[in-house]
Design an enzyme around this catalytic site. Structure first.
Site, PDB file in Angstrom:
ATOM      1  N   ARG A 119     -24.650  -8.314  -4.298  1.00  0.00           N
ATOM      2  CA  ARG A 119     -24.008  -9.266  -4.119  1.00  0.00           C
ATOM      3  C   ARG A 119     -24.779 -10.330  -3.572  1.00  0.00           C
ATOM      4  O   ARG A 119     -25.447  -9.907  -2.269  1.00  0.00           O
ATOM      5  CB  ARG A 119     -22.816  -8.899  -3.255  1.00  0.00           C
ATOM      6  N   ASN A 175      -6.347  -2.486  -7.411  1.00  0.00           N
ATOM      7  CA  ASN A 175      -6.524  -3.845  -7.513  1.00  0.00           C
ATOM      8  C   ASN A 175      -5.981  -4.138  -8.872  1.00  0.00           C
ATOM      9  O   ASN A 175      -6.710  -4.000  -9.669  1.00  0.00           O
ATOM     10  CB  ASN A 175      -7.851  -4.102  -6.998  1.00  0.00           C
ATOM     11  N   GLY A 183     -10.535  -4.397   5.251  1.00  0.00           N
ATOM     12  CA  GLY A 183     -10.634  -3.866   6.584  1.00  0.00           C
ATOM     13  C   GLY A 183      -9.970  -4.293   7.762  1.00  0.00           C
ATOM     14  O   GLY A 183     -10.009  -3.864   8.798  1.00  0.00           O
ATOM     15  N   LYS A 232     -17.860  -4.559   0.056  1.00  0.00           N
ATOM     16  CA  LYS A 232     -18.795  -3.988  -0.864  1.00  0.00           C
ATOM     17  C   LYS A 232     -20.159  -4.896  -0.639  1.00  0.00           C
ATOM     18  O   LYS A 232     -20.050  -6.061  -0.711  1.00  0.00           O
ATOM     19  CB  LYS A 232     -18.386  -3.840  -2.266  1.00  0.00           C
ATOM     20  N   ARG A 245      -6.514  -6.948 -10.714  1.00  0.00           N
ATOM     21  CA  ARG A 245      -7.239  -7.976 -11.024  1.00  0.00           C
ATOM     22  C   ARG A 245      -8.633  -7.786 -11.666  1.00  0.00           C
ATOM     23  O   ARG A 245      -9.062  -6.560 -11.347  1.00  0.00           O
ATOM     24  CB  ARG A 245      -7.162  -9.174 -10.072  1.00  0.00           C
ATOM     25  N   LYS A 251      -4.855  10.655   6.571  1.00  0.00           N
ATOM     26  CA  LYS A 251      -6.072  11.449   6.970  1.00  0.00           C
ATOM     27  C   LYS A 251      -7.422  10.665   6.944  1.00  0.00           C
ATOM     28  O   LYS A 251      -7.543   9.802   5.884  1.00  0.00           O
ATOM     29  CB  LYS A 251      -6.057  12.838   6.266  1.00  0.00           C
ATOM     30  N   GLU A 291      -8.803   2.701  -6.865  1.00  0.00           N
ATOM     31  CA  GLU A 291      -9.886   3.134  -6.067  1.00  0.00           C
ATOM     32  C   GLU A 291      -9.614   4.228  -5.302  1.00  0.00           C
ATOM     33  O   GLU A 291      -8.497   4.508  -4.904  1.00  0.00           O
ATOM     34  CB  GLU A 291     -10.073   1.613  -4.954  1.00  0.00           C
ATOM     35  N   LYS A 324       0.734  -1.106   0.096  1.00  0.00           N
ATOM     36  CA  LYS A 324       0.207   0.262  -0.060  1.00  0.00           C
ATOM     37  C   LYS A 324       0.773   1.394  -0.042  1.00  0.00           C
ATOM     38  O   LYS A 324       0.517   2.236  -0.548  1.00  0.00           O
ATOM     39  CB  LYS A 324      -0.889   0.000   1.187  1.00  0.00           C
TER      40      LYS A 324
END
Length: 448
Positions: free
Chosen positions: A337, A289, A165, A237, A291, A201, A275, A116
């Site tokens: 989903r 991501n 998360g 999501k 993929r 932030k 994202e 990241k």
């Protein structure tokens, strides 16, 4: 293109890839655990190979077994889908060493975007707007306090190797920072084997906006617009839309071209998703991501472009099938989903599906590998399908979604379908007025 493609995944995404290969005349190989012997993608593939017992580490994450399956069947390419080995740089390298094409980006790009901190540095160099925060990993509490004071509270602490998360904590003030840092590091170590964290932030009421990109690996790239993935529970999501109700065409074009130009400069190969958190008209990069995304069908619905076809073309060296100027956005699409979970407690609900009926009609698509009599195993993610609807505008799309949800029948297990039937009656959802915290507030209010 390819002589034979091995699909290193399971469930709805394996079936989705199989269909794309069949349309292009490419034979397929399905791999499966003993628990998935009767899965639909196994039944429909040209060949199938059992690669181990139910636990993922012994089957779908077993690189040696997958490579052996390629050698046994003569597969010269592997599509990893999403999850499992889809963002595993070592897997891509091993396939390359065996002269097997990995249908995805290079291992270098997987490594860059998988870290990241490095991903954020790279994004900034490529002209992508980023969230203010630390330049690298933070372990010293005094340093953490200094950074937090500079960017202002509240701040969020994230695992550098994180996702879903985990290893993520918010500190609203200096008194909370020390404990948040320790907790995030422990969670990161437990989840990813890497305790490194960084600080950013914390935005109060942002939306989650992602841009779909595809690069040919030779300096050409396109964007296919954005998806709004703000309806989330525990950073997972639940409901996605394309286009976002929060953006206008000028904003869409501007951020889309920033992303397309960035991946072109990077020499990126394949499909990827950049994202962002979006608040007060500003975009802030959070990750890329490398993929195919679960929610890719809504992009396909509004553009008419098959993303798996594009992945296969680019991986084979055939290049992109369209230019940016040829891409037109048409109408609105929503994906729900379908999880085998209780719609209130979200407790997983494995078991046998006794009755199943998929909705149909204009603008309705269901991506799922389930059928009446199919037993959902308890070993994997609870996602069992996706309901995708498309309309000429958002209102028509919402009306079509309501009708499709009422038609859908999945008996014998609990599913999240009742949740979506509730959400579609919410004035906030009807107006597109929600952020990444909205769903959790809604669920908390229902519990009271």
């Amino acid at each position: 293109m390819f002589n034979k493609v091995l699909i290193a995944n399971r469930g709805e995404i394996a079936l989705r890839i199989l269909r794309a290969c069949r349309e292009l005349g490419i034979p397929t190989v399905a791999v499966h655990s003993t628990a998935d012997e009767m899965a639909m993608h196994v039944r429909l593939a040209d060949e199938s190979v059992c690669i181990g017992p139910p636990p993922s580490r012994d089957s779908y994450l077993n690189i040696h077994q997958i490579v052996a399956a390629c050698e046994i069947t003569g597969a010269d390419a592997v599509h990893p889908g999403y999850g499992f080995l889809s963002e595993n740089a070592k897997f891509a390298e091993i396939l390359e060493a065996h002269n097997i094409t990995f249908i995805g980006p290079t291992s270098d790009h997987i490594n860059i975007m998988g870290d990241k901190i490095e991903a954020k540095r790279t994004a900034e160099k490529l002209g992508i707007p980023v969230v203010p925060g630390s330049d690298g990993g933070v372990s010293d509490k005094n340093e953490a306090k200094r950074i937090a004071q500079e960017i202002g509270y509240p701040v969020i602490i994230k695992a550098t190797a994180g996702g879903g998360g985990r290893g993520m904590k918010v500190a609203k003030n200096e008194a909370e920072l020390s404990n948040a840092l320790d907790t995030a590091r422990r969670e990161a170590e437990a989840a990813f084997g890497n305790a490194e964290v960084y600080i950013e932030k914390y935005l109060g009421k942002p939306r989650h906006i992602e841009i779909q990109v595809v690069g040919d690996g030779n300096g050409k790239a396109i964007h296919l617009g954005e998806r709004d993935c703000s309806l989330q529970r525990r950073h997972q999501k639940v409901w996605e839309e394309a286009n976002s109700p929060a953006l206008n065409s000028e904003q869409r074009h501007e951020i889309g071209m920033i992303c397309a130009n960035a991946v072109a400069k990077l020499g990126y190969r394949g499909a990827g998703t950049i994202e962002f958190l979006y608040e007060d008209g500003e975009f802030y990069f959070i990750e890329m991501n490398t993929r195919l995304q679960v929610e890719h069908p809504i992009t396909e619905a509004i553009t008419g472009i098959d993303l798996v076809h594009e992945q296969l073309r680019v991986a084979s060296g055939a290049g992109l099938s369209v230019t940016q100027d040829e891409i037109k956005f048409n109408g609105h699409a929503i994906e729900c989903r379908l999880n085998a979970e209780h719609h209130r407690t979200f407790v997983p609900s494995p078991g046998t599906i006794t009755h199943y009926h998929a909705p149909g009609g204009l603008g309705v698509r269901v991506d799922s590998g389930v059928y009446a009599g199919y037993s959902i195993p308890p070993y994997y993610d609870s996602l069992i399908g996706k309901l995708i609807v498309h309309g000429r505008n958002r209102l028509e799309c919402m009306m079509r979604l309501r009708r499709a949800l009422d038609e859908l029948v999945i008996d014998g297990i609990n599913t999240t379908v009742p949740l979506f039937q509730e959400l579609i009656d919410s004035p906030d959802i009807a107006n597109g007025d929600y952020d990444i915290h909205w769903l959790e507030h809604y669920l908390a209010a229902k519990e009271q």
